[in-house]
Design an enzyme around this catalytic site. Structure first.
Site, PDB file in Angstrom:
ATOM      1  N   HIS A 129       0.835  -1.215   0.000  1.00 50.23           N
ATOM      2  CA  HIS A 129       0.000   0.000   0.000  1.00 50.23           C
ATOM      3  C   HIS A 129       0.863   1.255   0.000  1.00 50.23           C
ATOM      4  O   HIS A 129       0.669   2.159  -0.834  1.00 50.23           O
ATOM      5  CB  HIS A 129      -0.912  -0.019   1.225  1.00 50.23           C
ATOM      6  N   GLU A 130       1.799   1.312   0.925  1.00 50.20           N
ATOM      7  CA  GLU A 130       2.636   2.504   1.023  1.00 50.20           C
ATOM      8  C   GLU A 130       3.576   2.629  -0.175  1.00 50.20           C
ATOM      9  O   GLU A 130       3.902   3.749  -0.596  1.00 50.20           O
ATOM     10  CB  GLU A 130       3.441   2.480   2.336  1.00 50.20           C
ATOM     11  N   HIS A 137       1.856   4.596  -2.845  1.00 50.39           N
ATOM     12  CA  HIS A 137       1.984   6.043  -2.637  1.00 50.39           C
ATOM     13  C   HIS A 137       3.381   6.526  -3.031  1.00 50.39           C
ATOM     14  O   HIS A 137       3.536   7.547  -3.711  1.00 50.39           O
ATOM     15  CB  HIS A 137       1.741   6.392  -1.165  1.00 50.39           C
TER      16      HIS A 137
END
Length: 379
Positions: free
Chosen positions: A33-34, A37
């Site tokens: 997920h990170e 980003h």
């Protein structure tokens, strides 16, 4: 003393049997997920100050050539990416903070980027979660194929919704709630999450189509990992004789297509569950927090690594959906603000953003408390 150590550190004990699988599952999902980003932010020219797995004090870390601090933090229940210029969760710093940035940092600061770059960077986190799920399913379908059975009715249980609706042995499912079905698994997919909702079925009987309506009822079952779940059923049984079960093998591209479709179905079912839960139509015990996830990770690990990887895929898509909810400080809340900014041609005021953030944070914390209560006391 030896028995206590064995119970803690054996592969069936607390550390290796539960905590290690839990940390593996959570770390993979959070990292992906990170990383979404991070990668899209970097692609957009946004500077990254820190990439952390976990919260709180740093346990270990290093700085890369771009000035990003990569670190592992003490509380392994999440993670974050801190972009250049971020001083609060709304990414909307005070003008005085902007003045303190160097020219180089101003060019790389997240909050000074065009709205489309901020939107893409925030959206990338949940999208990468979905891509992880697709990748896992694609590999699984390539290796193991998929078990399917013909959408036939072998038996109708007495007193069931199907019996009341007029289902008969030998009927073949053609459509469920307007969706054409080819396998019995597809029928189950459309029924299990719809307890209490009338569903229209088109059945093939003696060469002609018959339309029937049945309302699934809740039934408590134990899944493959030993978890007690409540699902909707109509009371029809498929067996080996009429279902003709078989395994379909897929090539790489076919497996990828099936993985995309399966991930889409899970996203839809997750959204369906959340809507029904908010309306009070789902069992609250179906929601769990870290304790339940840890228990599931331990069960999955005891069944084999492939089960643990499948749990990663399911948790990843769930985290992706939750993060897209339009609630600050979740990703979805930020996306709403950016969409409004794109329409208005100017950012939402700091005062309004802060008010919504505080409200959203309260809702998120309340939800976390709720699932923790479920984990420990409620269910």
């Amino acid at each position: 003393m030896g028995e206590i150590a064995t119970s803690i550190f054996s592969t069936e004990g607390l550390v290796l049997g539960t905590i290690v699988p839990f940390l593996f599952v959570l770390t993979v999902v959070v990292f992906v997920h990170e990383m979404g980003h991070y990668l899209v932010g970097r692609w957009c020219g946004i500077g990254v100050s820190a990439f952390s797995i976990g919260f709180g004090p740093e346990l270990l870390g290093f700085n890369d050539s771009h000035g990003t601090r990569w670190k592992l933090s003490a509380v392994p229940l999440g993670g974050y990416v801190k972009f250049v210029g971020d001083v609060n969760a709304t990414s909307q710093p005070h003008p005085d903070d902007i003045d303190q940035l160097s020219e180089e940092d101003r060019a790389r600061a997240f909050h000074l980027q065009p709205v489309w770059k901020r939107f893409a960077t925030v959206l990338a986190g949940p999208l990468f979660n979905f891509l992880l799920t697709i990748a896992v399913f694609a590999v699984m379908f390539s290796i193991y194929g998929r078990y399917v059975a013909e959408p036939m009715v072998a038996e109708v249980r007495e007193g069931s919704p199907a019996a009341s609706a007029g289902f008969q042995p030998g009927d073949r499912f053609v459509m469920v709630d307007g969706n054409r079905v080819e396998t019995f698994g597809e029928v189950q997919r459309y029924v299990t999450g719809r307890a209490g909702d009338p569903i229209t079925f088109v059945m093939l009987r003696d060469g002609r189509e018959v339309e029937l309506t049945a309302t699934p009822e809740l039934l408590e079952q134990t899944d493959a990992m030993g978890n007690v779940v409540k699902i909707g059923i109509i009371g029809v049984v498929n067996n080996q004789e009429v279902g003709q079960p078989r395994v379909i093998e897929y090539g790489p591209m076919q497996a990828l297509g099936e993985a995309v479709a399966e991930t889409g179905h899970i996203i839809v079912r997750t959204g369906q569950f959340l809507r029904r839960f908010v309306a009070g139509r789902e069992d609250r015990c179906q929601l769990g927090g870290p304790v339940k996830i840890a228990d599931m990770a331990g069960r999955a690990a005891s069944m084999g690594f492939e089960w643990l990887v499948q749990l990663v895929a399911l948790l990843s898509v769930g985290i992706g959906v939750l993060n897209l909810l339009p609630i600050p400080p979740l990703d979805g809340g930020h996306l709403v603000f950016y969409a409004i900014e794109a329409v208005r041609r100017k950012p939402v005021s700091e005062r309004v953003m802060d008010a919504f953030y505080r409200t959203g944070l309260f809702l998120v914390l309340a939800f976390m408390a709720f699932v923790f209560w479920n984990d420990i006391f409620g269910c």
